[in-house]
Scaffold this motif. Structure first.
Motif, PDB file in Angstrom:
ATOM      1  N   LEU A   1       0.823  -1.445   0.044  1.00  0.00           N
ATOM      2  CA  LEU A   1      -0.361   0.297  -0.061  1.00  0.00           C
ATOM      3  C   LEU A   1       0.438   0.873  -0.121  1.00  0.00           C
ATOM      4  CD1 LEU A   1      -2.617  -0.686   3.107  1.00  0.00           C
ATOM      5  CD2 LEU A   1      -2.968  -0.559   0.333  1.00  0.00           C
TER       6      LEU A   1
ATOM      7  N   ASP B   1       2.196  -6.513   2.160  1.00  0.00           N
ATOM      8  CA  ASP B   1       2.473  -5.680   3.489  1.00  0.00           C
ATOM      9  C   ASP B   1       3.522  -6.199   4.411  1.00  0.00           C
ATOM     10  OD1 ASP B   1       2.969  -2.836   2.428  1.00  0.00           O
ATOM     11  OD2 ASP B   1       1.026  -3.044   2.428  1.00  0.00           O
TER      12      ASP B   1
ATOM     13  N   PHE C   1       6.233  -5.569   7.328  1.00  0.00           N
ATOM     14  CA  PHE C   1       6.230  -4.568   8.112  1.00  0.00           C
ATOM     15  C   PHE C   1       5.422  -5.154   9.440  1.00  0.00           C
ATOM     16  CE2 PHE C   1       5.924  -2.152   4.461  1.00  0.00           C
ATOM     17  CZ  PHE C   1       6.889  -1.796   4.226  1.00  0.00           C
TER      18      PHE C   1
ATOM     19  N   GLU D   1       5.792  -4.662  11.933  1.00  0.00           N
ATOM     20  CA  GLU D   1       5.382  -3.847  13.862  1.00  0.00           C
ATOM     21  C   GLU D   1       4.005  -3.638  13.722  1.00  0.00           C
ATOM     22  OE1 GLU D   1       7.353   0.648  15.109  1.00  0.00           O
ATOM     23  OE2 GLU D   1       6.264   0.484  13.575  1.00  0.00           O
ATOM     24  N   ASP D   2       2.999  -3.184  12.814  1.00  0.00           N
ATOM     25  CA  ASP D   2       2.031  -3.116  12.886  1.00  0.00           C
ATOM     26  C   ASP D   2       0.643  -4.446  12.933  1.00  0.00           C
ATOM     27  OD1 ASP D   2       2.635  -0.260  11.744  1.00  0.00           O
ATOM     28  OD2 ASP D   2       3.204  -1.077   9.413  1.00  0.00           O
TER      29      ASP D   2
ATOM     30  N   ARG E   1      -4.345  -5.850   5.182  1.00  0.00           N
ATOM     31  CA  ARG E   1      -3.306  -6.198   6.137  1.00  0.00           C
ATOM     32  C   ARG E   1      -4.065  -7.167   6.886  1.00  0.00           C
ATOM     33  NH1 ARG E   1       1.426  -2.459   7.562  1.00  0.00           N
ATOM     34  NH2 ARG E   1       1.920  -4.408   8.251  1.00  0.00           N
TER      35      ARG E   1
ATOM     36  N   GLY F   1       2.527   0.939  14.433  1.00  0.00           N
ATOM     37  CA  GLY F   1       2.952   1.500  13.726  1.00  0.00           C
ATOM     38  C   GLY F   1       2.614   3.403  14.553  1.00  0.00           C
TER      39      GLY F   1
ATOM     40  N   ARG G   1      -5.425   5.090  10.100  1.00  0.00           N
ATOM     41  CA  ARG G   1      -4.814   3.275  10.244  1.00  0.00           C
ATOM     42  C   ARG G   1      -5.539   3.187  12.565  1.00  0.00           C
ATOM     43  NH1 ARG G   1      -1.840   0.883   6.806  1.00  0.00           N
ATOM     44  NH2 ARG G   1      -2.166   2.187   4.980  1.00  0.00           N
TER      45      ARG G   1
ATOM     46  N   LEU H   1       1.318   8.728   7.324  1.00  0.00           N
ATOM     47  CA  LEU H   1       0.783   7.237   7.731  1.00  0.00           C
ATOM     48  C   LEU H   1       0.335   7.009   9.031  1.00  0.00           C
ATOM     49  CD1 LEU H   1       0.095   4.779   6.151  1.00  0.00           C
ATOM     50  CD2 LEU H   1       1.750   3.995   6.845  1.00  0.00           C
ATOM     51  N   HIS H   2       1.341   6.917  10.016  1.00  0.00           N
ATOM     52  CA  HIS H   2       0.987   6.573  11.487  1.00  0.00           C
ATOM     53  C   HIS H   2       2.260   7.157  12.127  1.00  0.00           C
ATOM     54  CE1 HIS H   2       1.766   1.995   9.093  1.00  0.00           C
ATOM     55  NE2 HIS H   2       0.116   2.035  10.689  1.00  0.00           N
TER      56      HIS H   2
ATOM     57  N   LEU I   1       7.512   1.960   0.328  1.00  0.00           N
ATOM     58  CA  LEU I   1       6.114   2.027   0.640  1.00  0.00           C
ATOM     59  C   LEU I   1       5.795   2.428   1.864  1.00  0.00           C
ATOM     60  CD1 LEU I   1       6.726  -1.624  -0.053  1.00  0.00           C
ATOM     61  CD2 LEU I   1       5.240  -0.106  -1.609  1.00  0.00           C
ATOM     62  N   GLU I   2       6.613   3.602   2.789  1.00  0.00           N
ATOM     63  CA  GLU I   2       5.972   4.268   3.083  1.00  0.00           C
ATOM     64  C   GLU I   2       6.409   3.904   4.657  1.00  0.00           C
ATOM     65  OE1 GLU I   2       2.568   7.157   3.407  1.00  0.00           O
ATOM     66  OE2 GLU I   2       2.658   5.593   2.464  1.00  0.00           O
ATOM     67  N   GLY I   3       7.906   2.330   4.307  1.00  0.00           N
ATOM     68  CA  GLY I   3       8.267   2.019   6.154  1.00  0.00           C
ATOM     69  C   GLY I   3       8.915   2.362   6.107  1.00  0.00           C
ATOM     70  N   CYS I   4       9.364   1.912   7.353  1.00  0.00           N
ATOM     71  CA  CYS I   4      10.507   3.286   7.760  1.00  0.00           C
ATOM     72  C   CYS I   4      11.494   1.870   9.113  1.00  0.00           C
ATOM     73  CB  CYS I   4      10.444   4.013   9.077  1.00  0.00           C
ATOM     74  SG  CYS I   4       9.208   4.515  10.090  1.00  0.00           S
TER      75      CYS I   4
ATOM     76  N   CYS J   1       9.791  -0.322  11.662  1.00  0.00           N
ATOM     77  CA  CYS J   1       7.951  -1.466  10.765  1.00  0.00           C
ATOM     78  C   CYS J   1       9.016  -2.089  10.589  1.00  0.00           C
ATOM     79  CB  CYS J   1       7.595  -0.508  10.410  1.00  0.00           C
ATOM     80  SG  CYS J   1       8.235  -0.013   8.621  1.00  0.00           S
TER      81      CYS J   1
HETATM   82  N1  LIG Z   1       5.054   0.744  10.699  1.00  0.00           N
HETATM   83  C1  LIG Z   1       4.934   1.391  10.172  1.00  0.00           C
HETATM   84  O1  LIG Z   1       5.867   2.185   9.365  1.00  0.00           O
HETATM   85  N2  LIG Z   1       4.164   0.484   9.134  1.00  0.00           N
HETATM   86  C2  LIG Z   1       4.214   0.307   7.334  1.00  0.00           C
HETATM   87  C3  LIG Z   1       3.908  -0.312   6.326  1.00  0.00           C
HETATM   88  C4  LIG Z   1       4.168   0.114   5.342  1.00  0.00           C
HETATM   89  C5  LIG Z   1       2.897  -0.562   4.420  1.00  0.00           C
HETATM   90  N3  LIG Z   1       2.959  -0.307   2.888  1.00  0.00           N
HETATM   91  C6  LIG Z   1       1.573   0.279   4.916  1.00  0.00           C
HETATM   92  O2  LIG Z   1       0.555   1.220   3.694  1.00  0.00           O
HETATM   93  O3  LIG Z   1       0.695  -0.341   5.950  1.00  0.00           O
END
Ligand SMILES: NC(=O)NCCC[C@H](N)C(=O)O
Length: 258
Positions: free
Chosen positions: A19, A62, A65, A67-68, A87, A117, A133, A162-163, A242-245, A248
């Motif tokens: 995502l 995803d 990631f 951590e989520d 997810r 996250g 989220r 995002l988070h 993908l907006e991860g760091c 995550c």
């Molecule tokens: N804790 C995080 O930083 N998670 C990143 C999640 C990225 C994933 N593409 C998402 O949109 O859920």
């Protein structure tokens, strides 16, 4: 004895379909991502963490990631109900893994949604981001799960990224790091240090005062080194698309007494 285990989950072959919400989609090199993930895991191990692989979930782009999908407080693993429907299938394997490690397991239930996250722990203070989220019911359920264990749960708005942990994380001394354009209300955090790069707001505490950071925040790495921190960097460019760091890609389990 406190543990030093870290959950990780290898990238799905479908990673490139992950995502994106607040950034333009960029082509992800899945092979390079795999190499970067191996190097990330190796860095954790090199700093004394025993990595525990959750069974892969190849149909969930995803799933890397991790951590989520779970939030740890003391020995309780709160299995989340991710805000993105695509997810939700990720949590079953994580639940199995934490149960096997001897955690007590609790759950976020419908209508609650919560992504790991969005949860930042600083000592016994647990900040939770109410954003795209994580909904109000998710915040309430997190409070009900952790306050009886001694946590002080502080809900903060998240609208720009995002988070919550895309916006802020914390140094070992509790100082909150954030890139101002991404933080809704910096004044909600005591001891706030503004950093010059978006990825500079993301640190993983490796222990012994060492900080794991992305290679994409060199100015912040310099700033933190100049403040006497030891910075270890990893290249996670494919996950950042993908907006991860750095946070995550693992879940650190520090308080298991197995
Ligand atoms: N804790 C995080 O930083 N998670 C990143 C999640 C990225 C994933 N593409 C998402 O949109 O859920």
């Amino acid at each position: 004895m406190p543990s030093k285990k870290a959950l990780i989950r290898r990238p799905s072959p479908r990673l490139a379909e992950g995502l994106v919400t607040h950034v333009e989609r960029e082509k992800v090199d899945v092979e390079l991502a795999q190499e970067q993930w191996e190097a990330y895991a190796e860095t954790l191990r090199a700093h004394g963490w025993e990595t525990v692989e959750v069974d892969p979930e190849d149909d969930c782009p995803d799933s890397v990631f991790v951590e989520d999908t779970v939030v740890m407080y003391k020995n309780v693993a709160l299995i989340t109900r991710p805000g993105a429907e695509s997810r939700r299938a990720e949590t079953a394997g994580v639940e199995e893994a934490v149960a096997r490690l001897g955690c007590s397991v609790n759950w976020i239930w419908e209508p609650g949604t919560l992504d790991g996250g969005d949860v930042l722990k600083v000592g016994d203070t647990v900040y939770v981001g109410r954003g795209g989220r994580t909904n109000a019911a998710g915040v309430q359920q997190l409070r009900a799960a952790f306050e009886p264990l001694g946590a002080r749960v502080v809900a903060v708005p998240v609208s720009k990224v995002l988070h919550l942990k895309s916006a802020v994380t914390a140094l070992p001394d509790g100082t909150i790091l954030g890139h101002i354009p991404n933080v809704d209300r910096p004044s909600l955090f005591p001891g706030f240090l503004a950093v010059p790069e978006e990825a500079g707001a993301h640190v993983v505490l490796l222990g012994g005062g060492k900080l794991l950071m992305s290679a994409s925040a060199p100015k912040t790495a310099e700033l933190l080194a100049d403040l006497g921190h030891e910075v270890v960097t990893v290249d996670i460019s494919e996950f950042e698309k993908l907006e991860g760091c750095v946070t995550c890609l693992s879940v650190r389990l520090r308080e298991l007494y197995a």
